[in-house]
Enzyme design. Structure first.
Site, mmCIF file in Angstrom:
data_model
loop_
_atom_site.group_PDB
_atom_site.id
_atom_site.type_symbol
_atom_site.label_atom_id
_atom_site.label_comp_id
_atom_site.label_asym_id
_atom_site.label_seq_id
_atom_site.Cartn_x
_atom_site.Cartn_y
_atom_site.Cartn_z
ATOM 1 N N CYS A 87 0.819 -1.206 0.126
ATOM 2 C CA CYS A 87 -0.006 -0.032 -0.016
ATOM 3 C C CYS A 87 0.935 1.105 -0.063
ATOM 4 O O CYS A 87 1.813 1.306 0.397
ATOM 5 C CB CYS A 87 -1.077 -0.075 1.124
ATOM 6 S SG CYS A 87 -0.401 1.003 2.496
ATOM 7 N N GLU A 88 0.408 2.070 -0.743
ATOM 8 C CA GLU A 88 1.387 3.337 -0.886
ATOM 9 C C GLU A 88 1.234 4.510 0.054
ATOM 10 O O GLU A 88 2.072 5.228 0.231
ATOM 11 C CB GLU A 88 1.076 4.154 -2.304
ATOM 12 C CG GLU A 88 -0.466 4.878 -2.224
ATOM 13 C CD GLU A 88 -0.494 5.401 -3.635
ATOM 14 O OE1 GLU A 88 -0.087 5.063 -4.678
ATOM 15 O OE2 GLU A 88 -1.440 6.414 -3.660
ATOM 16 N N HIS A 89 0.399 4.099 1.086
ATOM 17 C CA HIS A 89 0.195 4.919 2.238
ATOM 18 C C HIS A 89 1.256 4.614 3.293
ATOM 19 O O HIS A 89 1.681 5.234 4.058
ATOM 20 C CB HIS A 89 -1.064 4.906 2.758
ATOM 21 C CG HIS A 89 -2.093 5.433 1.897
ATOM 22 N ND1 HIS A 89 -3.138 4.554 1.587
ATOM 23 C CD2 HIS A 89 -2.175 6.468 0.920
ATOM 24 C CE1 HIS A 89 -3.930 5.447 0.583
ATOM 25 N NE2 HIS A 89 -3.256 6.498 0.168
ATOM 26 N N HIS A 90 1.334 3.266 3.604
ATOM 27 C CA HIS A 90 2.092 2.661 4.794
ATOM 28 C C HIS A 90 3.152 1.889 4.299
ATOM 29 O O HIS A 90 4.105 1.503 5.181
ATOM 30 C CB HIS A 90 1.102 1.922 5.724
ATOM 31 C CG HIS A 90 -0.035 2.861 6.106
ATOM 32 N ND1 HIS A 90 -1.215 2.689 5.699
ATOM 33 C CD2 HIS A 90 -0.044 3.721 7.271
ATOM 34 C CE1 HIS A 90 -2.024 3.494 6.304
ATOM 35 N NE2 HIS A 90 -1.418 4.142 7.350
ATOM 36 N N GLN A 128 -5.596 -0.321 -4.087
ATOM 37 C CA GLN A 128 -6.175 -1.395 -4.709
ATOM 38 C C GLN A 128 -7.001 -0.818 -5.982
ATOM 39 O O GLN A 128 -6.939 -1.624 -7.067
ATOM 40 C CB GLN A 128 -7.172 -2.047 -3.802
ATOM 41 C CG GLN A 128 -7.763 -3.278 -4.062
ATOM 42 C CD GLN A 128 -8.356 -4.150 -3.234
ATOM 43 O OE1 GLN A 128 -8.138 -3.930 -2.159
ATOM 44 N NE2 GLN A 128 -9.543 -4.692 -3.620
ATOM 45 N N HIS A 156 -5.823 -5.673 3.716
ATOM 46 C CA HIS A 156 -4.658 -5.009 3.827
ATOM 47 C C HIS A 156 -4.186 -5.025 5.234
ATOM 48 O O HIS A 156 -4.729 -4.745 6.314
ATOM 49 C CB HIS A 156 -5.506 -3.550 3.637
ATOM 50 C CG HIS A 156 -5.763 -3.101 2.065
ATOM 51 N ND1 HIS A 156 -5.023 -2.321 1.620
ATOM 52 C CD2 HIS A 156 -6.752 -3.733 1.542
ATOM 53 C CE1 HIS A 156 -5.717 -2.412 0.294
ATOM 54 N NE2 HIS A 156 -6.632 -3.222 0.303
ATOM 55 N N CYS A 158 -2.266 -2.864 6.755
ATOM 56 C CA CYS A 158 -2.157 -1.537 7.373
ATOM 57 C C CYS A 158 -3.403 -1.614 8.235
ATOM 58 O O CYS A 158 -3.526 -0.532 9.115
ATOM 59 C CB CYS A 158 -2.187 -0.644 6.610
ATOM 60 S SG CYS A 158 -3.228 -0.196 5.239
HETATM 61 N N1 LIG Z 1 -8.765 3.731 -0.894
HETATM 62 C C1 LIG Z 1 -7.753 2.893 -0.432
HETATM 63 N N2 LIG Z 1 -7.372 3.376 0.728
HETATM 64 C C2 LIG Z 1 -6.172 2.491 1.138
HETATM 65 C C3 LIG Z 1 -5.559 1.715 0.394
HETATM 66 N N3 LIG Z 1 -4.607 0.868 1.379
HETATM 67 C C4 LIG Z 1 -4.720 1.450 2.437
HETATM 68 N N4 LIG Z 1 -5.679 2.762 2.526
HETATM 69 C C5 LIG Z 1 -6.291 3.723 3.543
HETATM 70 O O1 LIG Z 1 -5.237 4.803 3.236
HETATM 71 C C6 LIG Z 1 -5.741 5.807 4.487
HETATM 72 C C7 LIG Z 1 -4.798 6.709 4.752
HETATM 73 O O2 LIG Z 1 -5.472 7.441 5.771
HETATM 74 P P1 LIG Z 1 -4.575 8.525 6.628
HETATM 75 O O3 LIG Z 1 -5.660 9.047 7.777
HETATM 76 O O4 LIG Z 1 -3.832 9.560 5.928
HETATM 77 O O5 LIG Z 1 -3.427 7.517 7.294
HETATM 78 P P2 LIG Z 1 -3.524 6.817 8.792
HETATM 79 O O6 LIG Z 1 -3.565 7.760 9.962
HETATM 80 O O7 LIG Z 1 -2.399 6.209 8.735
HETATM 81 O O8 LIG Z 1 -5.003 6.064 8.875
HETATM 82 P P3 LIG Z 1 -5.363 4.918 9.390
HETATM 83 O O9 LIG Z 1 -5.008 3.694 8.826
HETATM 84 O O10 LIG Z 1 -7.062 4.804 9.759
HETATM 85 O O11 LIG Z 1 -4.805 4.624 10.966
HETATM 86 C C8 LIG Z 1 -6.260 4.695 5.434
HETATM 87 O O12 LIG Z 1 -7.818 4.977 5.583
HETATM 88 C C9 LIG Z 1 -6.052 3.488 5.005
HETATM 89 O O13 LIG Z 1 -7.124 2.464 5.272
HETATM 90 C C10 LIG Z 1 -6.165 1.145 -0.805
HETATM 91 O O14 LIG Z 1 -5.684 0.333 -1.516
HETATM 92 N N5 LIG Z 1 -7.259 1.771 -0.873
HETATM 93 ZN ZN LIG Z 2 -1.687 1.108 4.220
#
Ligand SMILES: Nc1nc2c(ncn2[C@@H]2O[C@H](COP(=O)(O)OP(=O)(O)OP(=O)(O)O)[C@@H](O)[C@H]2O)c(=O)[nH]1
Ligand SMILES: [Zn+2]
Length: 198
Positions: A87-90, A128, A156, A158
């Site tokens: 996942c590109e966020h974490h 995704q 996921h 994360c």
């Molecule tokens: N739409 C989507 N969201 C994703 C995917 N993988 C991870 N995420 C979400 O990316 C979001 C990033 O949100 P942020 O609030 O910036 O990050 P965060 O504080 O780490 O969020 P939490 O996971 O809720 O603790 C989270 O809601 C994740 O669940 C994906 O493939 N698609």
């Molecule tokens: Zn993630």
């Protein structure tokens, strides 16, 4: 794309990635001189470079390398293609299955090439939704079939190991082009990927 040759890229980049991992591991509180950890920066660099090799691969070329002229124009489905992405966020894994179908338009594609392009797009930092569309558009633009459908079901890490900590949620994404935009064709595809034919 700075490099087209993955081997060349490996040599140039691996040392830098390794040293950055050493520094991160130290900052996280580990003793980087401990025996079990000494080679970890190098292993981690190799693992991450493997998991992101898709940046240096061309999925359209993979499809083009095995397109065969054929009159068959019924649905072709390859289902339960396992996938692992980041996942590109974490930068934590998400993993699950892709189901792909297409209706040929004069050309079929070598079956193995569909899982191969799933891997190319999955081995990049992704969400995704984009992974689903990347696969869909690549098949649509390269093979130019009468229709193409992609469904991905994934969990996921994360959302499991951290954050909201939900162990059983599964995310489903889908994309449809051409004849799969018609409800009957789409329903037939969804019936076939959920059917237990074994
Ligand atoms: N739409 C989507 N969201 C994703 C995917 N993988 C991870 N995420 C979400 O990316 C979001 C990033 O949100 P942020 O609030 O910036 O990050 P965060 O504080 O780490 O969020 P939490 O996971 O809720 O603790 C989270 O809601 C994740 O669940 C994906 O493939 N698609
Ligand atoms: Zn993630």
């Amino acid at each position: 794309m700075p490099y087209t040759n993955f081997e060349e890229y490996n040599i140039e980049v691996a040392d830098g990635v390794k040293e950055k991992f050493r520094s991160i591991i130290k900052d996280l509180g580990e003793d980087v001189t401990r025996e079990g950890i000494q080679k970890t920066p190098e292993r981690a660099a190799k693992a991450m470079m493997f998991l992101t090799q898709g940046y240096h691969q061309n999925p359209a070329e993979i499809l083009k390398s095995a397109m065969f002229k054929e009159d068959y124009d019924d649905m072709v489905i390859v289902k339960d293609i396992e996938l692992y992405s980041l996942c590109e966020h974490h930068m934590l894994p998400f993993f699950g299955k892709a189901h792909i179908a297409y209706i040929p338009n004069g050309y079929i594609v070598g079956l193995s090439k569909l899982p191969r392009i799933v891997d190319v797009f999955a081995r990049r930092m992704q969400v995704q939704e984009r992974l689903t569309h990347d696969i869909l558009e690549c098949i649509n633009n390269t093979l130019r079939p009468k229709g193409v459908a992609v469904v991905i079901e994934a969990s996921h890490m994360c959302m499991m190991m951290r954050g909201v900590q939900k162990q059983n949620s599964v995310t489903t994404t889908s994309g449809f082009r051409g004849q799969f935009e018609k409800i009957e064709t789409r329903t037939e595809f969804l019936r076939l990927i959920t059917a237990n034919l074994g």
